[in-house]
Design a protein around this motif. Structure first.
Motif, mmCIF file in Angstrom:
data_model
loop_
_atom_site.group_PDB
_atom_site.id
_atom_site.type_symbol
_atom_site.label_atom_id
_atom_site.label_comp_id
_atom_site.label_asym_id
_atom_site.label_seq_id
_atom_site.Cartn_x
_atom_site.Cartn_y
_atom_site.Cartn_z
ATOM 1 N N GLY A 51 0.831 -1.190 0.000
ATOM 2 C CA GLY A 51 0.000 0.000 0.000
ATOM 3 C C GLY A 51 0.867 1.241 0.000
ATOM 4 N N SER A 52 0.258 2.363 0.350
ATOM 5 C CA SER A 52 1.004 3.617 0.349
ATOM 6 C C SER A 52 0.708 4.391 1.622
ATOM 7 N N SER A 53 1.517 5.389 1.869
ATOM 8 C CA SER A 53 1.255 6.273 2.999
ATOM 9 C C SER A 53 0.106 7.201 2.630
ATOM 10 N N SER A 54 -0.310 8.004 3.569
ATOM 11 C CA SER A 54 -1.499 8.841 3.387
ATOM 12 C C SER A 54 -1.413 9.728 2.146
ATOM 13 N N HIS A 55 -2.412 9.595 1.260
ATOM 14 C CA HIS A 55 -2.506 10.474 0.104
ATOM 15 C C HIS A 55 -3.909 11.068 -0.015
ATOM 16 N N SER A 56 -4.751 10.810 0.998
ATOM 17 C CA SER A 56 -6.098 11.379 1.023
ATOM 18 C C SER A 56 -6.375 11.918 2.425
ATOM 19 N N HIS A 57 -6.993 13.060 2.495
ATOM 20 C CA HIS A 57 -7.245 13.726 3.765
ATOM 21 C C HIS A 57 -8.242 12.941 4.619
ATOM 22 N N LYS A 58 -7.980 12.843 5.893
ATOM 23 C CA LYS A 58 -8.879 12.246 6.882
ATOM 24 C C LYS A 58 -9.138 10.762 6.638
ATOM 25 N N ARG A 59 -8.152 10.050 6.121
ATOM 26 C CA ARG A 59 -8.266 8.604 5.972
ATOM 27 C C ARG A 59 -7.170 7.908 6.769
ATOM 28 N N VAL A 60 -7.490 6.722 7.278
ATOM 29 C CA VAL A 60 -6.540 5.929 8.051
ATOM 30 C C VAL A 60 -5.918 4.888 7.127
ATOM 31 N N PRO B 47 9.053 3.865 -6.447
ATOM 32 C CA PRO B 47 8.962 5.274 -6.051
ATOM 33 C C PRO B 47 8.264 6.159 -7.082
ATOM 34 N N ALA B 48 8.425 5.847 -8.362
ATOM 35 C CA ALA B 48 7.796 6.671 -9.404
ATOM 36 C C ALA B 48 6.271 6.625 -9.291
ATOM 37 N N LEU B 49 5.716 5.440 -9.055
ATOM 38 C CA LEU B 49 4.269 5.322 -8.890
ATOM 39 C C LEU B 49 3.817 5.970 -7.586
ATOM 40 N N ASP B 50 4.631 5.860 -6.559
ATOM 41 C CA ASP B 50 4.283 6.473 -5.277
ATOM 42 C C ASP B 50 4.166 7.990 -5.446
ATOM 43 N N ARG B 51 5.075 8.572 -6.200
ATOM 44 C CA ARG B 51 5.008 10.010 -6.449
ATOM 45 C C ARG B 51 3.732 10.354 -7.218
ATOM 46 N N MET B 52 3.379 9.502 -8.182
ATOM 47 C CA MET B 52 2.182 9.769 -8.982
ATOM 48 C C MET B 52 0.899 9.635 -8.166
ATOM 49 N N ILE B 53 0.863 8.664 -7.255
ATOM 50 C CA ILE B 53 -0.363 8.468 -6.475
ATOM 51 C C ILE B 53 -0.589 9.645 -5.532
ATOM 52 N N HIS B 54 0.526 10.318 -5.151
ATOM 53 C CA HIS B 54 0.404 11.475 -4.276
ATOM 54 C C HIS B 54 0.105 12.769 -5.040
ATOM 55 N N ASN C 292 -3.764 15.167 -4.562
ATOM 56 C CA ASN C 292 -4.096 16.454 -3.951
ATOM 57 C C ASN C 292 -3.785 17.625 -4.873
ATOM 58 N N LEU C 293 -2.831 17.447 -5.766
ATOM 59 C CA LEU C 293 -2.481 18.495 -6.719
ATOM 60 C C LEU C 293 -3.498 18.562 -7.854
ATOM 61 N N MET C 294 -3.926 17.387 -8.324
ATOM 62 C CA MET C 294 -4.858 17.308 -9.445
ATOM 63 C C MET C 294 -6.321 17.446 -9.011
ATOM 64 N N GLY C 295 -6.589 17.038 -7.778
ATOM 65 C CA GLY C 295 -7.969 17.043 -7.311
ATOM 66 C C GLY C 295 -8.738 15.806 -7.717
ATOM 67 N N LEU C 296 -8.083 14.876 -8.389
ATOM 68 C CA LEU C 296 -8.722 13.647 -8.873
ATOM 69 C C LEU C 296 -7.784 12.464 -8.688
ATOM 70 N N ARG C 297 -8.383 11.283 -8.537
ATOM 71 C CA ARG C 297 -7.587 10.071 -8.586
ATOM 72 C C ARG C 297 -7.128 9.866 -10.024
#
Length: 331
Positions: A120-129, A168-175, A178-183
């Protein structure tokens, strides 16, 4: 940076996706493979990556595109003995309304000798565990490398490997969410990677329309056995209050089955999430019926996927027995 007079090689893939209602089309599996290879190699400009991801998001990814993306990602990963992990478990959505009870399902399976590789990944969405953020509650450390994950699977039948460690490249993209406003398609693609090439893979999605996309992509990727469900909060977790449709692939054959709700009424969502309740539930210090049903129900789906039980009722009973006989002092 490509000269203004020479078209960048990646422009071809953006054009295919963005040439308007009549001129655009999905990428073929081979085109998707080559596009992702360029992205992972860093041969794409930032503005191109943003355009590509959002064009994919607007049209939504096809099974062929996902299969091409995943194949490109897998080529960048270390080679792993196919016997290292039994069950691949993706955990990328994060939980918002309930705690991630599915972690206890995976640990229950591990206690029974099933080697579970969770990624999985570290937090990339607000207010989620997210799993990665609460592993310390269970005195579990995330794997620091592929080799570390292999060792953890050998010693405790469970390992959590973060996307940042293995791609790491995908991890950067998944984060970029918040910049794009969309998954982006990355949120779908990461669930299908199966980095340790486990024979069994279980996946959760939030939007029901993605279930058959995962199923058909797994077929193209020749995944031996896979089940995808609309999980609670988008994670691989059965919501015991609701009917659960599981769509699967077994040795090239597509199938689906409905798991019934385990309660006749819906539970009220907790006002706050306290991660300490995970360890308290495992130790039997609290008895939350929703949590217990979620843990057992999710475990049952995994057992049915792995052919440990032939019928839903048998899988449910086996999972119940596992839960009641667990080592409460283990975590």
């Amino acid at each position: 940076m490509t000269s203004n007079n020479i078209e960048h090689p990646f422009a071809e893939y953006i054009r295919i996706l963005g040439k308007g209602k009549k001129g655009s089309r999905p990428l073929t599996q081979d085109e998707a493979y080559h596009a992702m290879r360029m992205i992972l190699a860093g041969d794409v400009e930032e503005i191109q990556l943003g355009a590509f991801l959002m064009l994919m998001r607007v049209k939504e990814e096809t099974p062929e595109e996902l299969a091409g993306f995943v194949t490109a990602v897998r080529e960048t990963l270390p080679k792993i003995d196919t016997a290292t992990a039994d069950l691949d478990w993706s955990a990328y959505a994060g939980k918002r309304s309930h705690l991630p009870w599915f972690i206890l399902s995976s640990l229950l399976l591990a206690e029974q000798g099933i080697k579970v590789l969770m990624h999985g990944s570290s937090s990339h969405s607000h207010k989620r565990v997210f799993v990665q953020d609460i592993l310390p509650v269970l005195s579990l450390a995330k794997a620091e490398s592929f080799a570390d994950a292999e060792q953890q699977l050998k010693t405790q039948n469970f390992a959590y490997l973060s996307l940042q460690e293995f791609c790491p490249a995908l991890d950067r993209m998944i984060h970029l969410r918040n910049l794009m406003g969309l998954r982006s398609p990355v949120h779908t693609l990461v669930r299908l990677i199966n980095p340790f090439n486990a024979p069994y893979s279980i996946q959760g999605i939030f939007h029901p329309g993605y279930r058959p996309v995962h199923q058909e992509a797994a077929l193209l990727l020749q995944q031996q056995h896979m089940t995808v469900i609309k999980g609670e909060g988008g994670e691989t977790e059965r919501n015991p209050d609701m009917q659960c449709l599981a769509q699967s692939v077994h040795q090239g054959v597509l199938s689906e089955e409905i798991w019934p709700p385990l309660f006749s009424r819906r539970h009220v969502k907790p006002k706050t999430l306290d991660s300490k309740q995970l360890i308290q539930q495992w130790r039997g210090e609290v008895n939350d019926e929703f949590a217990e049903a979620s843990i057992i129900g999710t475990t049952a789906i995994a057992l049915k996927l792995m052919a440990k039980a032939d019928l839903q009722e048998n899988a449910q009973q086996m999972a119940t027995d596992y839960w009641h006989s667990r080592d409460k002092s283990r975590y």
